[in-house]
Design a protein around this motif. Structure first.
Motif, PDB file in Angstrom:
ATOM      1  N   ILE A 107      -2.080  14.393 -25.641  1.00 47.54           N
ATOM      2  CA  ILE A 107      -2.780  14.165 -24.375  1.00 47.54           C
ATOM      3  C   ILE A 107      -2.570  12.721 -23.909  1.00 47.54           C
ATOM      4  CG2 ILE A 107      -4.540  15.926 -24.754  1.00 47.54           C
ATOM      5  CD1 ILE A 107      -6.495  13.681 -25.518  1.00 47.54           C
ATOM      6  N   GLN A 108      -2.566  12.542 -22.592  1.00 47.31           N
ATOM      7  CA  GLN A 108      -2.469  11.203 -22.021  1.00 47.31           C
ATOM      8  C   GLN A 108      -3.840  10.554 -21.908  1.00 47.31           C
ATOM      9  OE1 GLN A 108      -0.085  10.721 -18.455  1.00 47.31           O
ATOM     10  NE2 GLN A 108      -1.441   9.125 -17.661  1.00 47.31           N
ATOM     11  N   GLY A 109      -4.841  11.406 -21.665  1.00 49.60           N
ATOM     12  CA  GLY A 109      -6.161  10.829 -21.502  1.00 49.60           C
ATOM     13  C   GLY A 109      -7.241  11.876 -21.397  1.00 49.60           C
ATOM     14  N   VAL A 110      -8.418  11.407 -20.980  1.00 50.06           N
ATOM     15  CA  VAL A 110      -9.611  12.249 -20.899  1.00 50.06           C
ATOM     16  C   VAL A 110     -10.144  12.211 -19.471  1.00 50.06           C
ATOM     17  CG1 VAL A 110     -11.996  12.535 -21.670  1.00 50.06           C
ATOM     18  CG2 VAL A 110     -10.211  11.878 -23.315  1.00 50.06           C
ATOM     19  N   THR A 111     -10.441  13.397 -18.940  1.00 54.09           N
ATOM     20  CA  THR A 111     -11.098  13.513 -17.639  1.00 54.09           C
ATOM     21  C   THR A 111     -12.480  14.121 -17.842  1.00 54.09           C
ATOM     22  OG1 THR A 111      -9.025  13.772 -16.404  1.00 54.09           O
ATOM     23  CG2 THR A 111     -11.031  14.613 -15.364  1.00 54.09           C
ATOM     24  N   VAL A 112     -13.483  13.519 -17.211  1.00 56.12           N
ATOM     25  CA  VAL A 112     -14.819  14.094 -17.218  1.00 56.12           C
ATOM     26  C   VAL A 112     -15.110  14.624 -15.819  1.00 56.12           C
ATOM     27  CG1 VAL A 112     -17.270  13.728 -17.623  1.00 56.12           C
ATOM     28  CG2 VAL A 112     -15.597  12.568 -19.052  1.00 56.12           C
ATOM     29  N   SER A 113     -15.432  15.922 -15.758  1.00 58.58           N
ATOM     30  CA  SER A 113     -15.662  16.610 -14.501  1.00 58.58           C
ATOM     31  C   SER A 113     -17.030  17.285 -14.571  1.00 58.58           C
ATOM     32  CB  SER A 113     -14.522  17.617 -14.262  1.00 58.58           C
ATOM     33  OG  SER A 113     -14.631  18.230 -13.010  1.00 58.58           O
ATOM     34  N   GLY A 114     -17.219  18.339 -13.787  1.00 60.66           N
ATOM     35  CA  GLY A 114     -18.527  18.969 -13.812  1.00 60.66           C
ATOM     36  C   GLY A 114     -18.513  20.341 -13.184  1.00 60.66           C
ATOM     37  N   GLY A 115     -19.686  20.669 -12.703  1.00 62.93           N
ATOM     38  CA  GLY A 115     -20.887  19.906 -12.477  1.00 62.93           C
ATOM     39  C   GLY A 115     -20.625  18.546 -11.795  1.00 62.93           C
ATOM     40  N   GLU A 116     -21.603  17.660 -11.928  1.00 64.10           N
ATOM     41  CA  GLU A 116     -21.462  16.300 -11.420  1.00 64.10           C
ATOM     42  C   GLU A 116     -21.652  15.316 -12.563  1.00 64.10           C
ATOM     43  OE1 GLU A 116     -20.703  13.115 -10.254  1.00 64.10           O
ATOM     44  OE2 GLU A 116     -20.425  14.568  -8.633  1.00 64.10           O
ATOM     45  N   PRO A 117     -20.560  14.720 -13.047  1.00 67.28           N
ATOM     46  CA  PRO A 117     -20.645  13.858 -14.228  1.00 67.28           C
ATOM     47  C   PRO A 117     -21.472  12.598 -14.020  1.00 67.28           C
ATOM     48  CG  PRO A 117     -18.444  13.773 -13.259  1.00 67.28           C
ATOM     49  CD  PRO A 117     -19.166  14.903 -12.600  1.00 67.28           C
ATOM     50  N   LEU A 118     -21.605  12.116 -12.777  1.00 67.67           N
ATOM     51  CA  LEU A 118     -22.379  10.898 -12.560  1.00 67.67           C
ATOM     52  C   LEU A 118     -23.866  11.101 -12.831  1.00 67.67           C
ATOM     53  CD1 LEU A 118     -20.739   9.239  -9.435  1.00 67.67           C
ATOM     54  CD2 LEU A 118     -20.347   8.764 -11.855  1.00 67.67           C
ATOM     55  N   LEU A 119     -24.319  12.348 -12.893  1.00 69.58           N
ATOM     56  CA  LEU A 119     -25.709  12.598 -13.268  1.00 69.58           C
ATOM     57  C   LEU A 119     -25.970  12.221 -14.722  1.00 69.58           C
ATOM     58  CD1 LEU A 119     -26.448  16.030 -11.533  1.00 69.58           C
ATOM     59  CD2 LEU A 119     -27.092  13.738 -10.763  1.00 69.58           C
ATOM     60  N   GLN A 120     -24.901  12.106 -15.511  1.00 70.40           N
ATOM     61  CA  GLN A 120     -25.003  11.696 -16.917  1.00 70.40           C
ATOM     62  C   GLN A 120     -24.108  10.479 -17.134  1.00 70.40           C
ATOM     63  OE1 GLN A 120     -25.445  15.023 -19.844  1.00 70.40           O
ATOM     64  NE2 GLN A 120     -24.717  16.319 -18.166  1.00 70.40           N
ATOM     65  N   ILE A 121     -24.266   9.499 -16.249  1.00 72.49           N
ATOM     66  CA  ILE A 121     -23.357   8.354 -16.205  1.00 72.49           C
ATOM     67  C   ILE A 121     -23.387   7.523 -17.487  1.00 72.49           C
ATOM     68  CG2 ILE A 121     -25.042   6.883 -15.017  1.00 72.49           C
ATOM     69  CD1 ILE A 121     -22.650   5.700 -13.445  1.00 72.49           C
ATOM     70  N   ASP A 122     -24.539   7.401 -18.136  1.00 68.98           N
ATOM     71  CA  ASP A 122     -24.612   6.603 -19.363  1.00 68.98           C
ATOM     72  C   ASP A 122     -23.762   7.219 -20.468  1.00 68.98           C
ATOM     73  OD1 ASP A 122     -26.359   4.838 -18.108  1.00 68.98           O
ATOM     74  OD2 ASP A 122     -28.141   5.904 -18.804  1.00 68.98           O
ATOM     75  N   PHE A 123     -23.828   8.528 -20.592  1.00 71.35           N
ATOM     76  CA  PHE A 123     -23.000   9.235 -21.583  1.00 71.35           C
ATOM     77  C   PHE A 123     -21.526   9.026 -21.276  1.00 71.35           C
ATOM     78  CE2 PHE A 123     -20.506  13.018 -22.630  1.00 71.35           C
ATOM     79  CZ  PHE A 123     -20.763  13.167 -23.980  1.00 71.35           C
ATOM     80  N   VAL A 124     -21.136   9.194 -20.009  1.00 66.57           N
ATOM     81  CA  VAL A 124     -19.728   9.074 -19.633  1.00 66.57           C
ATOM     82  C   VAL A 124     -19.219   7.659 -19.891  1.00 66.57           C
ATOM     83  CG1 VAL A 124     -18.051   9.285 -17.760  1.00 66.57           C
ATOM     84  CG2 VAL A 124     -19.961  10.895 -17.904  1.00 66.57           C
ATOM     85  N   THR A 125     -20.030   6.658 -19.548  1.00 63.65           N
ATOM     86  CA  THR A 125     -19.619   5.268 -19.755  1.00 63.65           C
ATOM     87  C   THR A 125     -19.407   4.964 -21.228  1.00 63.65           C
ATOM     88  OG1 THR A 125     -20.818   4.586 -17.755  1.00 63.65           O
ATOM     89  CG2 THR A 125     -20.262   2.868 -19.344  1.00 63.65           C
ATOM     90  N   GLU A 126     -20.351   5.377 -22.061  1.00 60.97           N
ATOM     91  CA  GLU A 126     -20.214   5.127 -23.497  1.00 60.97           C
ATOM     92  C   GLU A 126     -19.006   5.865 -24.067  1.00 60.97           C
ATOM     93  OE1 GLU A 126     -23.779   4.860 -26.092  1.00 60.97           O
ATOM     94  OE2 GLU A 126     -22.850   6.530 -27.193  1.00 60.97           O
ATOM     95  N   LEU A 127     -18.808   7.109 -23.647  1.00 62.41           N
ATOM     96  CA  LEU A 127     -17.663   7.884 -24.137  1.00 62.41           C
ATOM     97  C   LEU A 127     -16.351   7.248 -23.703  1.00 62.41           C
ATOM     98  CD1 LEU A 127     -16.545  10.413 -25.550  1.00 62.41           C
ATOM     99  CD2 LEU A 127     -16.657  11.567 -23.328  1.00 62.41           C
ATOM    100  N   PHE A 128     -16.255   6.833 -22.428  1.00 67.05           N
ATOM    101  CA  PHE A 128     -15.009   6.242 -21.941  1.00 67.05           C
ATOM    102  C   PHE A 128     -14.652   4.969 -22.705  1.00 67.05           C
ATOM    103  CE2 PHE A 128     -14.475   8.044 -17.342  1.00 67.05           C
ATOM    104  CZ  PHE A 128     -14.191   9.275 -17.894  1.00 67.05           C
ATOM    105  N   ALA A 129     -15.629   4.159 -23.048  1.00 64.92           N
ATOM    106  CA  ALA A 129     -15.352   2.949 -23.822  1.00 64.92           C
ATOM    107  C   ALA A 129     -14.727   3.312 -25.168  1.00 64.92           C
ATOM    108  CB  ALA A 129     -16.635   2.141 -24.026  1.00 64.92           C
ATOM    109  N   LYS A 130     -15.219   4.362 -25.800  1.00 62.00           N
ATOM    110  CA  LYS A 130     -14.682   4.796 -27.088  1.00 62.00           C
ATOM    111  C   LYS A 130     -13.300   5.433 -26.932  1.00 62.00           C
ATOM    112  CE  LYS A 130     -19.272   5.377 -29.093  1.00 62.00           C
ATOM    113  NZ  LYS A 130     -20.297   6.280 -29.673  1.00 62.00           N
ATOM    114  N   VAL A 131     -13.110   6.167 -25.841  1.00 64.64           N
ATOM    115  CA  VAL A 131     -11.816   6.788 -25.580  1.00 64.64           C
ATOM    116  C   VAL A 131     -10.748   5.731 -25.359  1.00 64.64           C
ATOM    117  CG1 VAL A 131     -10.533   8.130 -23.851  1.00 64.64           C
ATOM    118  CG2 VAL A 131     -12.730   8.965 -24.704  1.00 64.64           C
ATOM    119  N   LYS A 132     -11.066   4.698 -24.592  1.00 60.08           N
ATOM    120  CA  LYS A 132     -10.082   3.646 -24.334  1.00 60.08           C
ATOM    121  C   LYS A 132      -9.735   2.881 -25.605  1.00 60.08           C
ATOM    122  CE  LYS A 132      -9.897   1.358 -20.522  1.00 60.08           C
ATOM    123  NZ  LYS A 132      -8.648   1.964 -20.015  1.00 60.08           N
ATOM    124  N   ALA A 133     -10.696   2.761 -26.502  1.00 56.04           N
ATOM    125  CA  ALA A 133     -10.422   2.106 -27.783  1.00 56.04           C
ATOM    126  C   ALA A 133      -9.412   2.885 -28.612  1.00 56.04           C
ATOM    127  CB  ALA A 133     -11.722   1.912 -28.559  1.00 56.04           C
TER     128      ALA A 133
END
Length: 244
Positions: free
Chosen positions: A65-91
């Motif tokens: 895989i090249q990367g991770v996409t978070v979709s929905g639903g509306e992912p911004l309703l769970q923005i804290d989860f997405v932000t924390e996950l993206f930081a770990k994914v980029k690492a």
């Protein structure tokens, strides 16, 4: 950090660049008449995942895989989860993308702006769905105003954040040439649009609506023809002056 997830896809090819691990979050404030995932609307109906457990699942597919996409639903309703996950994914050396309507954005709310900025720090690409350019018709189509959605697009441009815009083409709803050209005129005011995708409306979710007991408001609307899709694409991507 826990997030409520509707489903995951491990080999996504239409949700951002390259092959992607796609996470569909549970919960959405919009009620788009053509939504093909009405089962994602109600918050809390999905499966709870921690960011650590989701990351363990993602790295199983890291080889291709090249990367991770978070979709929905509306992912911004769970923005804290997405932000924390993206930081770990980029690492892990993978890129990150969010597919959103931007519906929660409020420039005048410092808490929301702070959360958006934190997300954008770890998000490489925003795929933004602008359902309709005219506010009254957007409300009729989705149940919500588009004022904050359009302002979110402007904010992304101001922040120099790369975005792809998506236009779901629905006959009798937003397929009129003047509507498409209004939408295009707005897109042309943004500085960081790298791609505009025309997504043909489809009726594949009819059975899902029936099973959920939800009235499908567009049941009499036909899918767009190939010619209609090509025409919209020509206008939105500057491929000529063909009339619709």
């Amino acid at each position: 950090m826990q997030g409520n997830v509707h489903s995951i896809e491990t080999f996504g090819t239409v949700d951002g660049p390259g092959i992607r691990f796609v996470i569909f979050m549970q919960g959405c404030e919009l009620r788009c008449a053509y939504c093909h995932n009405p089962d994602t609307w109600i918050c809390g109906k999905g499966t709870d995942w921690s960011t650590d457990d989701m990351l363990k699942e993602i790295v199983k597919y890291k080889r291709y895989i090249q990367g991770v996409t978070v979709s929905g639903g509306e992912p911004l309703l769970q923005i804290d989860f997405v932000t924390e996950l993206f930081a770990k994914v980029k690492a892990e050396g993978l890129d990150t993308c969010i597919d959103t309507s931007g519906v929660i954005f409020d420039r005048n709310n410092p808490e929301i702006v702070e959360k958006i900025n934190s997300l954008l720090d770890v998000c490489d690409l925003v795929m933004l769905d602008i359902k309709h350019i005219r506010e009254d018709e957007h409300i009729e189509l989705t149940g919500k105003t588009n004022a904050n959605i359009l302002d979110f697009a402007k904010y992304l441009s101001e922040k120099n954040k790369e975005m792809w815009l998506r236009y779901v083409l629905v006959p009798t709803i937003n397929d009129r040439e003047e509507i498409i050209r209004e939408w295009k005129a707005f897109a042309d005011t943004l500085n960081t649009v790298k791609k505009i995708e025309v997504l043909p409306y489809h009726r594949l979710a009819l059975e899902k609506y029936k099973n959920l007991g939800i009235d499908y408001r567009l049941k009499d609307i036909p899918e767009p023809t190939k010619e209609q899709v090509e025409c919209a694409d020509k206008i939105l991507n500057n491929k000529g002056e063909r009339q619709c």
